[in-house]
Scaffold this motif. Structure first.
Motif, mmCIF file in Angstrom:
data_model
loop_
_atom_site.group_PDB
_atom_site.id
_atom_site.type_symbol
_atom_site.label_atom_id
_atom_site.label_comp_id
_atom_site.label_asym_id
_atom_site.label_seq_id
_atom_site.Cartn_x
_atom_site.Cartn_y
_atom_site.Cartn_z
ATOM 1 N N HIS A 138 1.651 9.172 -10.932
ATOM 2 C CA HIS A 138 0.796 9.663 -11.773
ATOM 3 C C HIS A 138 0.220 11.079 -11.650
ATOM 4 C CE1 HIS A 138 -0.006 5.805 -13.580
ATOM 5 N NE2 HIS A 138 -0.388 5.210 -12.231
ATOM 6 N N ASP A 139 0.123 11.794 -10.325
ATOM 7 C CA ASP A 139 -0.187 13.220 -10.154
ATOM 8 C C ASP A 139 0.806 14.004 -10.524
ATOM 9 O OD1 ASP A 139 -2.514 11.911 -9.479
ATOM 10 O OD2 ASP A 139 -2.305 12.451 -7.340
ATOM 11 N N GLY A 140 2.042 13.497 -10.479
ATOM 12 C CA GLY A 140 3.214 14.556 -10.930
ATOM 13 C C GLY A 140 3.576 15.323 -9.505
ATOM 14 N N MET A 141 3.100 15.049 -8.591
ATOM 15 C CA MET A 141 3.347 15.512 -7.202
ATOM 16 C C MET A 141 3.523 17.102 -7.517
ATOM 17 S SD MET A 141 3.258 14.332 -4.193
ATOM 18 C CE MET A 141 4.372 15.343 -3.504
ATOM 19 N N MET A 142 2.589 17.657 -7.919
ATOM 20 C CA MET A 142 2.737 19.074 -8.137
ATOM 21 C C MET A 142 3.905 19.625 -8.720
ATOM 22 S SD MET A 142 1.615 22.149 -5.335
ATOM 23 C CE MET A 142 1.979 23.838 -5.834
ATOM 24 N N PRO A 143 4.369 19.436 -9.872
ATOM 25 C CA PRO A 143 5.617 19.501 -10.586
ATOM 26 C C PRO A 143 6.081 20.849 -10.504
ATOM 27 C CG PRO A 143 4.013 19.439 -12.234
ATOM 28 C CD PRO A 143 3.157 18.972 -11.091
ATOM 29 N N GLN A 144 7.214 21.237 -10.495
ATOM 30 C CA GLN A 144 7.901 22.553 -10.348
ATOM 31 C C GLN A 144 7.259 23.431 -11.391
ATOM 32 O OE1 GLN A 144 9.765 23.758 -7.791
ATOM 33 N NE2 GLN A 144 10.145 21.663 -7.053
ATOM 34 N N ALA A 145 6.474 24.440 -11.081
ATOM 35 C CA ALA A 145 5.734 25.432 -12.033
ATOM 36 C C ALA A 145 6.734 26.857 -12.034
ATOM 37 C CB ALA A 145 4.324 25.726 -11.365
ATOM 38 N N PRO A 146 6.440 27.529 -13.241
ATOM 39 C CA PRO A 146 7.338 28.726 -13.440
ATOM 40 C C PRO A 146 6.783 29.946 -12.677
ATOM 41 C CG PRO A 146 5.792 28.167 -15.241
ATOM 42 C CD PRO A 146 5.777 27.044 -14.337
ATOM 43 N N ASN A 147 5.531 29.666 -12.303
ATOM 44 C CA ASN A 147 4.963 30.965 -11.593
ATOM 45 C C ASN A 147 3.970 30.382 -10.650
ATOM 46 O OD1 ASN A 147 2.327 31.099 -13.043
ATOM 47 N ND2 ASN A 147 3.359 31.325 -14.655
ATOM 48 N N PRO A 148 3.273 31.363 -9.550
ATOM 49 C CA PRO A 148 2.383 30.940 -8.602
ATOM 50 C C PRO A 148 1.137 30.453 -9.258
ATOM 51 C CG PRO A 148 3.511 32.914 -7.858
ATOM 52 C CD PRO A 148 4.044 32.667 -9.223
ATOM 53 N N THR A 149 0.645 31.132 -10.233
ATOM 54 C CA THR A 149 -0.597 30.725 -10.825
ATOM 55 C C THR A 149 -0.607 29.320 -11.301
ATOM 56 O OG1 THR A 149 -1.126 33.007 -11.500
ATOM 57 C CG2 THR A 149 -2.424 31.441 -12.649
ATOM 58 N N ASP A 150 0.462 28.961 -11.929
ATOM 59 C CA ASP A 150 0.492 27.622 -12.423
ATOM 60 C C ASP A 150 0.702 26.586 -11.554
ATOM 61 O OD1 ASP A 150 0.397 28.552 -15.060
ATOM 62 O OD2 ASP A 150 2.477 28.458 -15.324
ATOM 63 N N GLY A 151 1.543 26.894 -10.222
ATOM 64 C CA GLY A 151 1.575 26.120 -9.160
ATOM 65 C C GLY A 151 0.260 25.924 -8.417
ATOM 66 N N LYS A 152 -0.608 26.826 -8.208
ATOM 67 C CA LYS A 152 -1.987 26.800 -7.713
ATOM 68 C C LYS A 152 -2.764 25.904 -8.594
ATOM 69 C CE LYS A 152 -5.960 29.474 -6.766
ATOM 70 N NZ LYS A 152 -6.492 30.957 -6.691
ATOM 71 N N PHE B 73 1.126 -1.169 0.160
ATOM 72 C CA PHE B 73 -0.076 -0.006 0.023
ATOM 73 C C PHE B 73 0.741 1.463 0.133
ATOM 74 C CE2 PHE B 73 -3.890 -2.277 1.744
ATOM 75 C CZ PHE B 73 -4.251 -2.735 0.553
ATOM 76 N N THR B 74 2.185 1.203 0.635
ATOM 77 C CA THR B 74 2.936 2.452 0.460
ATOM 78 C C THR B 74 3.456 2.545 -0.673
ATOM 79 O OG1 THR B 74 3.611 1.959 2.876
ATOM 80 C CG2 THR B 74 5.154 3.255 1.243
ATOM 81 N N GLU B 75 3.723 1.742 -1.637
ATOM 82 C CA GLU B 75 4.192 1.632 -3.080
ATOM 83 C C GLU B 75 2.966 2.085 -4.021
ATOM 84 O OE1 GLU B 75 7.442 1.800 -3.908
ATOM 85 O OE2 GLU B 75 7.619 1.679 -1.677
ATOM 86 N N VAL B 76 1.874 1.556 -3.249
ATOM 87 C CA VAL B 76 0.701 2.238 -4.162
ATOM 88 C C VAL B 76 0.598 3.702 -4.180
ATOM 89 C CG1 VAL B 76 -1.907 2.258 -4.132
ATOM 90 C CG2 VAL B 76 -0.612 0.124 -4.319
ATOM 91 N N LEU B 77 0.857 4.303 -3.074
ATOM 92 C CA LEU B 77 0.745 5.709 -2.922
ATOM 93 C C LEU B 77 1.854 6.265 -3.696
ATOM 94 C CD1 LEU B 77 -0.186 6.136 0.853
ATOM 95 C CD2 LEU B 77 -1.516 6.304 -1.014
ATOM 96 N N ARG B 78 3.089 5.833 -3.654
ATOM 97 C CA ARG B 78 4.156 6.201 -4.389
ATOM 98 C C ARG B 78 3.917 6.184 -6.138
ATOM 99 N NH1 ARG B 78 8.930 6.750 -1.339
ATOM 100 N NH2 ARG B 78 9.162 4.976 0.246
ATOM 101 N N LYS B 79 3.015 5.264 -6.262
ATOM 102 C CA LYS B 79 2.593 5.216 -7.545
ATOM 103 C C LYS B 79 1.611 6.182 -7.996
ATOM 104 C CE LYS B 79 3.788 2.806 -10.274
ATOM 105 N NZ LYS B 79 4.512 3.151 -11.470
#
Length: 198
Positions: free
Chosen positions: A70-84, A60-66
């Motif tokens: 998939h979600d991209g874990m909020m990838p680094q965004a160039p500006n706050p609007t994209d991050g939000k 189940f821990t590895e399921v959460l990693r997976k």
């Protein structure tokens, strides 16, 4: 060569198990997702699942990693609007997979124990999430944060985790709407069309 082929097959089977488990949990819920159901979906025995993951908790821990992958874990965004926007997209997606949200919430409580297989996962995930939020909201000098970046990231994370619990009890809770409103308060934009010019 045979060993390399065997390893590749093992990696592929492990990925297949994780994808199947993620789907079963997302559709049927954490409580209804047994090792037997996941094993049947993949075409292996429950014992074979434990061969790949060692325990149900590790699986189940590895399921959460997976899921994070998939979600991209909020990838680094160039500006706050994209991050939000990226963060709110993940929260919206969570409303479509209640079983995974339940799994996350239950494992986060169990992972308080340093010996739990998910303990390190939650420490690392929290750090990555805070770094990502901090990075996104530190980009635009035209905006003015009401808190320092690390504190703001911790507040957003804490509210998001708490809202997930409320949402599991009451599905009318608007998680993305509430988090979006919180972000607007914590990091108001100076060029908002409704803000009067001075």
């Amino acid at each position: 060569m045979a060993r390399r082929g065997s390893y590749a097959k093992g990696v592929a089977r492990r990925e297949e198990i994780l994808e199947s488990a993620l789907d079963v949990i997302g559709r049927q819920g954490y409580q209804n997702a047994s090792l037997k159901q996941i094993a049947e979906r993949v075409g292996v025995t429950p014992a074979a699942l434990l061969h790949y993951f060692g325990s149900k908790e590790e699986l189940f821990t590895e399921v959460l990693r997976k899921r994070d992958e998939h979600d991209g874990m909020m990838p680094q965004a160039p500006n706050p609007t994209d991050g939000k926007s990226a963060f709110l997209d993940v929260i919206r997606h969570n409303t479509e997979v209640p079983g995974v949200v339940e799994l996350f919430s239950r494992l986060s409580v169990d992972a308080v124990d340093p010996a739990h297989p998910a303990h390190q996962y939650f420490l690392e995930r929290s750090e990555r999430l805070r770094e990502s939020i901090t990075h996104s909201f530190a980009q635009d000098a035209a905006d003015r944060a009401t808190l320092d970046a690390d504190t703001m990231a911790r507040v957003i994370q804490a509210v998001a985790d708490g809202l997930q619990l409320q949402w599991m009890i009451d599905r009318s809770v608007d998680m993305p709407g509430i988090i979006g409103a919180l972000m607007d308060v914590l990091y108001p934009t100076t060029d908002h069309p409704e803000t009067p010019s001075r």
